[in-house]
Design a protein around this motif. Structure first.
Motif, PDB file in Angstrom:
ATOM      1  N   ALA A 105       1.358  -1.347   0.192  1.00  0.00           N
ATOM      2  CA  ALA A 105       0.118   0.567  -0.260  1.00  0.00           C
ATOM      3  C   ALA A 105       0.904   1.155  -0.010  1.00  0.00           C
ATOM      4  N   GLU A 106       2.078   1.753   0.636  1.00  0.00           N
ATOM      5  CA  GLU A 106       2.496   2.794   0.175  1.00  0.00           C
ATOM      6  C   GLU A 106       3.094   3.366  -0.471  1.00  0.00           C
ATOM      7  N   PRO A 107       3.301   2.380  -1.653  1.00  0.00           N
ATOM      8  CA  PRO A 107       3.353   3.115  -2.952  1.00  0.00           C
ATOM      9  C   PRO A 107       2.355   4.138  -3.587  1.00  0.00           C
ATOM     10  N   GLY A 112       0.102  10.200  -2.801  1.00  0.00           N
ATOM     11  CA  GLY A 112      -0.931  10.559  -2.716  1.00  0.00           C
ATOM     12  C   GLY A 112      -2.613   9.996  -2.880  1.00  0.00           C
ATOM     13  N   ILE A 113      -2.321   9.039  -3.058  1.00  0.00           N
ATOM     14  CA  ILE A 113      -3.492   8.395  -3.165  1.00  0.00           C
ATOM     15  C   ILE A 113      -3.833   8.269  -1.447  1.00  0.00           C
ATOM     16  N   THR A 114      -5.929   8.676  -1.313  1.00  0.00           N
ATOM     17  CA  THR A 114      -6.124   9.023   0.168  1.00  0.00           C
ATOM     18  C   THR A 114      -7.130   7.546   0.124  1.00  0.00           C
ATOM     19  N   ALA A 117     -10.348   2.385  -0.436  1.00  0.00           N
ATOM     20  CA  ALA A 117     -11.153   1.106  -1.233  1.00  0.00           C
ATOM     21  C   ALA A 117      -9.784   2.016  -3.231  1.00  0.00           C
ATOM     22  N   ALA A 118      -9.424   2.419  -3.472  1.00  0.00           N
ATOM     23  CA  ALA A 118      -8.502   2.928  -4.333  1.00  0.00           C
ATOM     24  C   ALA A 118      -7.347   2.045  -3.795  1.00  0.00           C
ATOM     25  N   ILE A 119      -6.501   2.163  -2.712  1.00  0.00           N
ATOM     26  CA  ILE A 119      -5.689   1.038  -2.612  1.00  0.00           C
ATOM     27  C   ILE A 119      -5.727   0.145  -2.097  1.00  0.00           C
ATOM     28  N   ALA A 120      -6.788  -0.382  -1.813  1.00  0.00           N
ATOM     29  CA  ALA A 120      -6.848  -1.932  -1.163  1.00  0.00           C
ATOM     30  C   ALA A 120      -6.940  -3.102  -2.739  1.00  0.00           C
ATOM     31  N   ALA A 121      -8.076  -2.092  -3.684  1.00  0.00           N
ATOM     32  CA  ALA A 121      -8.302  -2.194  -5.016  1.00  0.00           C
ATOM     33  C   ALA A 121      -6.385  -2.561  -6.025  1.00  0.00           C
ATOM     34  N   GLY A 122      -6.167  -1.298  -5.941  1.00  0.00           N
ATOM     35  CA  GLY A 122      -4.490  -1.357  -6.458  1.00  0.00           C
ATOM     36  C   GLY A 122      -3.687  -2.296  -5.847  1.00  0.00           C
TER      37      GLY A 122
END
Length: 271
Positions: A105-107, A112-114, A117-122
């Motif tokens: 998730a760190e990258p 700048g993604i906060t 849900a978007a982070i989890a999908a990534g």
């Protein structure tokens, strides 16, 4: 002819103070989209220094490194994100205290993604790319096998959607079976994502398996380079012939280039 994605022109990297030593001496390389270029040489030949210069981890003394025609100067930091690196030892490159989910998730957070849900999908997309199960997200590196850890390191590098992936001896710490599995993954990622891969290795078997082109290095210089099969099947330089002769059986596995390297001193020889 299509222009190269990555162009290294007359690169010089020096270490030391008043009497610096040239670790890389006037080296030039080109890497095209969807291509795997292998840099081969003994320890200390300068191959990893070239990789680190391309990744922006060391500063060249002179020469030019360009990505898609853009000079990668200090003013082009955003372009550096298009080049990502996978190191030899995932135990050294992965934070032992972070769970795998946090590492991947760190990258996204840094970019700048906060949105969670978007982070989890990534993160889920990255896991699928490197063929890892989601149940590993809650584990720490010590709970993973060597191959799983290297897949996590590759996934983290892919988070920035790079154009160039540098694999610096990324297979050498793995057993033979795992090497083959990770090499298949690299080929799959190259084909699926159109990645260009700079593959640093001392294993000529793996180089022959993976690389489209190969450059042979010694003492900071590139002695010869070209199509992988052409160079390995009909080497022009005595040093390349020595490396091939040091391989007792190309069908049995990788080689240790240091084994017989002292048998020939070809410094200053010409191809």
């Amino acid at each position: 002819m299509t222009p190269p994605l990555l162009c290294v022109d007359n690169l010089v990297v020096s270490y030391g103070g008043r009497r610096p030593v040239r670790a890389v001496d006037a080296c030039s390389l080109e890497l095209h989209y969807g291509q795997i270029l292998a840099l081969v040489g003994e320890s200390g030949s300068g191959k990893s220094t070239i990789a680190r210069a391309v990744a922006g981890l060391v500063r060249p003394a002179s020469g030019r490194i360009a990505l898609a025609g853009t000079d990668l100067s200090e003013q082009a930091r955003n372009d550096r994100r298009r080049i990502q690196m996978v190191f030899q030892d995932p135990d050294a490159s992965l934070n032992p205290f972070h769970r795998i989910g946090t590492t991947l998730a760190e990258p996204f957070v840094v970019s700048g993604i906060t949105d969670k849900a978007a982070i989890a999908a990534g993160v889920a997309k990255l896991l699928a790319m490197v063929r890892l199960d989601g149940e590993l997200l809650g584990r720490r590196p010590r709970e993973l096998s060597g191959g799983q850890k290297q897949r996590v390191a590759i996934a983290r590098a892919l988070a920035m959607a790079p154009d160039v992936l540098i694999a610096d001896e990324a297979l050498s710490a793995l057993d033979v079976t795992t090497q083959l599995a990770i090499s298949e993954l690299l080929l799959e990622l190259r084909d699926r994502l159109g990645l260009a891969i700079l593959f640093i290795s001392h294993d000529l078997l793996m180089v022959r398996r993976l690389a489209d082109r190969v450059a042979i290095m010694r003492s900071g210089r590139i002695l010869e380079q070209g199509d992988c099969a052409a160079v390995l099947d009909a080497p022009a330089h005595d040093y390349t012939r020595l490396l091939l002769a040091a391989t007792p059986d190309m069908d049995r596995g990788g080689i240790d280039l240091m084994a017989d390297i002292a048998l020939l001193d070809v410094e200053g020889d010409q191809p």
